[in-house]
Design a protein around this motif. Structure first.
Motif, mmCIF file in Angstrom:
data_model
loop_
_atom_site.group_PDB
_atom_site.id
_atom_site.type_symbol
_atom_site.label_atom_id
_atom_site.label_comp_id
_atom_site.label_asym_id
_atom_site.label_seq_id
_atom_site.Cartn_x
_atom_site.Cartn_y
_atom_site.Cartn_z
ATOM 1 N N VAL A 54 76.271 83.822 37.850
ATOM 2 C CA VAL A 54 77.666 83.147 36.633
ATOM 3 C C VAL A 54 77.427 84.000 35.459
ATOM 4 C CG1 VAL A 54 76.877 81.279 35.998
ATOM 5 C CG2 VAL A 54 79.395 81.524 36.114
ATOM 6 N N ALA A 55 76.216 84.385 35.138
ATOM 7 C CA ALA A 55 75.948 85.045 34.239
ATOM 8 C C ALA A 55 76.368 86.593 33.754
ATOM 9 C CB ALA A 55 74.482 85.194 33.759
ATOM 10 N N ARG A 56 76.996 86.665 32.358
ATOM 11 C CA ARG A 56 77.878 88.091 32.309
ATOM 12 C C ARG A 56 77.197 88.775 32.339
ATOM 13 N NH1 ARG A 56 78.755 89.050 26.057
ATOM 14 N NH2 ARG A 56 76.345 89.352 25.541
ATOM 15 N N GLU A 57 77.824 90.223 32.765
ATOM 16 C CA GLU A 57 77.551 91.884 32.730
ATOM 17 C C GLU A 57 78.373 92.260 32.459
ATOM 18 O OE1 GLU A 57 75.519 94.208 36.298
ATOM 19 O OE2 GLU A 57 75.891 92.113 37.109
ATOM 20 N N LEU A 58 77.819 93.364 31.769
ATOM 21 C CA LEU A 58 78.783 94.253 31.049
ATOM 22 C C LEU A 58 78.726 95.458 31.330
ATOM 23 C CD1 LEU A 58 78.129 93.192 27.076
ATOM 24 C CD2 LEU A 58 80.465 92.276 29.028
ATOM 25 N N ASP A 59 78.791 95.801 32.606
ATOM 26 C CA ASP A 59 78.187 96.922 33.610
ATOM 27 C C ASP A 59 79.833 97.612 33.579
ATOM 28 O OD1 ASP A 59 75.856 97.530 32.812
ATOM 29 O OD2 ASP A 59 75.194 97.362 34.941
ATOM 30 N N ALA A 60 80.287 98.118 34.177
ATOM 31 C CA ALA A 60 81.292 98.797 34.253
ATOM 32 C C ALA A 60 81.195 99.886 34.940
ATOM 33 C CB ALA A 60 82.751 98.571 33.237
ATOM 34 N N ASN A 61 82.518 99.853 36.119
ATOM 35 C CA ASN A 61 82.388 101.311 37.138
ATOM 36 C C ASN A 61 83.196 101.448 37.818
ATOM 37 O OD1 ASN A 61 83.239 99.017 38.794
ATOM 38 N ND2 ASN A 61 81.470 99.497 40.251
ATOM 39 N N ALA A 62 84.971 100.836 37.211
ATOM 40 C CA ALA A 62 86.364 101.620 37.272
ATOM 41 C C ALA A 62 87.097 100.892 35.630
ATOM 42 C CB ALA A 62 86.496 100.543 38.595
ATOM 43 N N VAL A 63 88.036 101.258 35.844
ATOM 44 C CA VAL A 63 89.501 101.306 35.170
ATOM 45 C C VAL A 63 90.504 101.137 35.786
ATOM 46 C CG1 VAL A 63 90.177 101.372 33.006
ATOM 47 C CG2 VAL A 63 88.032 101.916 32.692
ATOM 48 N N ILE A 64 91.000 99.386 35.266
ATOM 49 C CA ILE A 64 92.334 99.693 36.525
ATOM 50 C C ILE A 64 92.663 99.647 35.783
ATOM 51 C CG2 ILE A 64 90.872 98.438 38.201
ATOM 52 C CD1 ILE A 64 92.122 95.792 37.510
ATOM 53 N N ASP A 65 94.605 99.141 36.111
ATOM 54 C CA ASP A 65 96.185 98.705 35.782
ATOM 55 C C ASP A 65 96.565 97.563 35.709
ATOM 56 O OD1 ASP A 65 99.149 98.229 36.311
ATOM 57 O OD2 ASP A 65 99.194 100.462 35.057
ATOM 58 N N THR A 66 96.215 96.379 35.236
ATOM 59 C CA THR A 66 96.798 95.669 35.314
ATOM 60 C C THR A 66 97.711 94.654 36.053
ATOM 61 O OG1 THR A 66 97.482 95.090 33.080
ATOM 62 C CG2 THR A 66 95.611 94.201 33.109
ATOM 63 N N ARG A 67 98.508 95.649 36.442
ATOM 64 C CA ARG A 67 100.130 95.206 36.783
ATOM 65 C C ARG A 67 100.093 95.968 38.228
ATOM 66 N NH1 ARG A 67 105.014 97.827 39.031
ATOM 67 N NH2 ARG A 67 103.830 99.825 37.975
ATOM 68 N N THR A 68 99.302 96.591 38.686
ATOM 69 C CA THR A 68 99.332 97.112 40.193
ATOM 70 C C THR A 68 97.896 97.069 40.544
ATOM 71 O OG1 THR A 68 98.559 99.741 39.424
ATOM 72 C CG2 THR A 68 100.699 99.141 39.679
ATOM 73 N N GLY A 69 96.896 96.681 39.716
ATOM 74 C CA GLY A 69 95.586 97.127 40.357
ATOM 75 C C GLY A 69 94.542 98.080 40.906
ATOM 76 N N ARG A 70 95.874 98.956 40.623
ATOM 77 C CA ARG A 70 95.119 100.332 40.700
ATOM 78 C C ARG A 70 93.976 100.780 39.504
ATOM 79 N NH1 ARG A 70 100.753 103.445 42.476
ATOM 80 N NH2 ARG A 70 101.720 101.703 44.289
ATOM 81 N N GLN A 71 93.295 101.856 40.725
ATOM 82 C CA GLN A 71 92.045 102.639 39.917
ATOM 83 C C GLN A 71 93.101 103.816 38.622
ATOM 84 O OE1 GLN A 71 88.260 102.899 41.465
ATOM 85 N NE2 GLN A 71 87.571 104.096 40.290
ATOM 86 N N VAL A 72 92.443 103.959 37.746
ATOM 87 C CA VAL A 72 93.099 104.901 36.141
ATOM 88 C C VAL A 72 91.385 105.973 36.574
ATOM 89 C CG1 VAL A 72 93.207 105.182 34.168
ATOM 90 C CG2 VAL A 72 94.277 103.531 34.760
ATOM 91 N N GLN A 73 92.134 107.007 37.183
ATOM 92 C CA GLN A 73 91.139 107.373 37.092
ATOM 93 C C GLN A 73 91.088 108.442 35.429
ATOM 94 O OE1 GLN A 73 89.912 109.262 39.760
ATOM 95 N NE2 GLN A 73 90.812 107.675 41.077
ATOM 96 N N LEU A 74 89.497 108.873 35.172
ATOM 97 C CA LEU A 74 88.993 109.040 33.861
ATOM 98 C C LEU A 74 87.881 110.370 33.971
ATOM 99 C CD1 LEU A 74 87.326 105.435 32.997
ATOM 100 C CD2 LEU A 74 89.851 106.684 32.555
ATOM 101 N N PRO A 75 87.961 110.874 33.223
ATOM 102 C CA PRO A 75 87.860 112.634 32.739
ATOM 103 C C PRO A 75 86.160 112.307 32.654
ATOM 104 C CG PRO A 75 88.950 112.251 31.093
ATOM 105 C CD PRO A 75 89.148 110.836 32.030
ATOM 106 N N LEU A 76 85.319 112.153 33.446
ATOM 107 C CA LEU A 76 84.608 111.899 33.402
ATOM 108 C C LEU A 76 83.332 113.741 33.292
ATOM 109 C CD1 LEU A 76 83.598 108.116 34.181
ATOM 110 C CD2 LEU A 76 84.698 109.463 31.914
ATOM 111 N N GLY A 77 83.824 114.253 34.112
ATOM 112 C CA GLY A 77 83.160 115.490 35.060
ATOM 113 C C GLY A 77 82.063 114.858 36.527
ATOM 114 N N GLY A 78 82.025 113.888 37.280
ATOM 115 C CA GLY A 78 81.346 113.972 38.158
ATOM 116 C C GLY A 78 80.336 113.049 37.608
ATOM 117 N N ARG A 79 80.588 112.115 36.380
ATOM 118 C CA ARG A 79 79.217 111.232 36.158
ATOM 119 C C ARG A 79 79.156 109.796 36.284
ATOM 120 N NH1 ARG A 79 79.173 114.584 30.106
ATOM 121 N NH2 ARG A 79 81.298 114.123 31.000
ATOM 122 N N PRO A 80 78.874 109.226 36.833
ATOM 123 C CA PRO A 80 79.010 107.821 36.909
ATOM 124 C C PRO A 80 78.859 107.018 35.863
ATOM 125 C CG PRO A 80 76.659 108.514 36.890
ATOM 126 C CD PRO A 80 76.842 109.306 36.773
#
Length: 395
Positions: free
Chosen positions: A316-342
């Protein structure tokens, strides 16, 4: 996004009540090295489990419930209630390396000042944890010394970068300057015990209030109550019942987002009166999330940690890692220009830009992304910050 559509979406809330077993989740195997035993055996965790056994429910209101008996949460006369209206918008350390600018954002856009705290997976076994600040092009600066577990689990830096709030292992709520000066212990509404693991403190956008959860020692069972405390006056105001963990508050003040404990994520008004679950999360066979890291200024996007259907939920502890950004209305993942890096972490700023932290071998790289989704610039992060986690980005 059309704001009227979102209002209709929020009005069309399901009317069922779904049990949320935070106790079950807290007992699952944790992937967070170094803090698992401390979290599970802390007094606060035991109290959370006791309360969750009888009362943890995720309510999906149908919009017809009576108005809450408490006022809207503000330190000035409350404005008319507003439905969330997200819109879709496309010590001795080495100095930072050079930045690379690629365009695609407002002229003069910079990373601002980043605040860090110890990571749950760090190797340091000391009982204290320091805050750090860093601006690309300069050296990291060591700031306040906090109890290490508090620095990992619940410390939050204010949106203006001036103060830090945390809950110590004895469940006391503290506020101090980010350099550790002027520490103050608070007892919101006369309540001494404040939640340190699940509904952890979150700053209001104006940095004048904290949303927290306090312990009510009522019979027959202990109960956690969510509310807001005004720092200048000490006034404590309960808010409508919300069941969930790890809240984030949008910069426009209109949206509160949090994980519900069953793999779903909700957006709501800050007074708790209009919960809306984000589509596609926590349903059978789909991704889930138990950790929300950051929210865009208008509430339209969330940075969070998405888990595969067969991936353990952790504790139940907090974890501030993030592996995605999503649209709160649709739940779809937003593509980010990261050059293939995680993607490792992502933090929204109040101008709509996003600071993405990506892995690059023995160090990390910070990527600044405009509200239009285009890369603005990037900067190498000092290797000495690799074992830290970003808590806040200011300016």
């Amino acid at each position: 996004m059309n704001q009227d559509r979102l209002r209709l979406d929020l009005a069309d809330l399901a009317d069922e009540v779904t049990p949320v077993d935070l106790r079950d989740r807290a007992l699952r195997t944790s992937r967070r090295l170094g803090i698992q035993r401390a979290v599970v055996t802390s007094a606060a965790a035991l109290l959370v489990l006791a309360a969750a056994t009888g009362t943890a429910l995720a309510i999906r209101p149908d919009g017809q419930a009576p108005a809450p008996a408490v006022p809207s949460v503000t330190s000035t006369p409350p404005p008319p209630q507003v439905t969330p209206t997200p819109t879709v918008t496309p010590s001795r350390t080495p100095s930072a390396g050079p930045s690379t600018t690629t365009g695609g954002g407002p002229a003069g856009a910079t990373f601002g000042r980043l605040f860090y705290g110890p990571s749950p997976t760090g190797d340091d076994t000391s009982t204290a944890g320091h805050l750090w600040s860093f601006q690309p092009g300069s050296q990291p600066t060591r700031l306040a010394k906090l109890p290490r577990l508090a620095a990992i689990l619940n410390a939050v830096v204010s949106p203006d970068g001036s103060r830090v709030a945390w809950v110590d292992p004895d469940e006391n709520l503290w506020v101090a300057d980010v350099d550790g000066g002027n520490p103050r212990k608070l007892t919101p509404g006369g309540h001494r015990q404040v939640e340190q693991d699940c509904w952890t403190p979150v700053w209001s956008p104006d940095a004048r209030r904290l949303a927290i959860s306090v312990l009510l020692p009522t019979a027959p069972a202990l109960t956690w109550e969510k509310g807001v405390v005004e720092l200048t006056t000490g006034k404590y105001t309960p808010i409508s019942e919300i069941q969930g963990c790890h809240p984030v508050w949008s910069a426009d003040g209109k949206v509160l987002a949090y994980a519900d404990g069953e793999g779903r994520v909700a957006v709501n008004r800050p007074d708790g009166t209009a919960e809306k679950l984000i589509p596609g999360l926590g349903v059978p066979g789909a991704r889930s999330s138990f950790d929300v890291a950051s929210i865009s200024p208008d509430g339209s996007r969330l940075a969070l940690l998405l888990r595969k259907p067969d991936e353990p939920a952790g504790d139940v502890a907090r974890e501030l890692d993030a592996n995605a950004v999503i649209d709160t209305r649709t739940g779809r993942q937003v593509q980010l220009p990261l050059g293939g890096r995680p993607l490792l972490q992502a933090a929204f700023r109040d101008d709509g830009t996003l600071v993405a932290r990506v892995g690059a071998g023995d160090h990390n790289v910070l990527v600044l992304i405009g509200a239009d989704g285009r890369k603005i610039s990037e900067s190498r992060e000092p290797a000495t910050l690799k074992g830290q986690q970003i808590l806040q980005v200011v300016g």
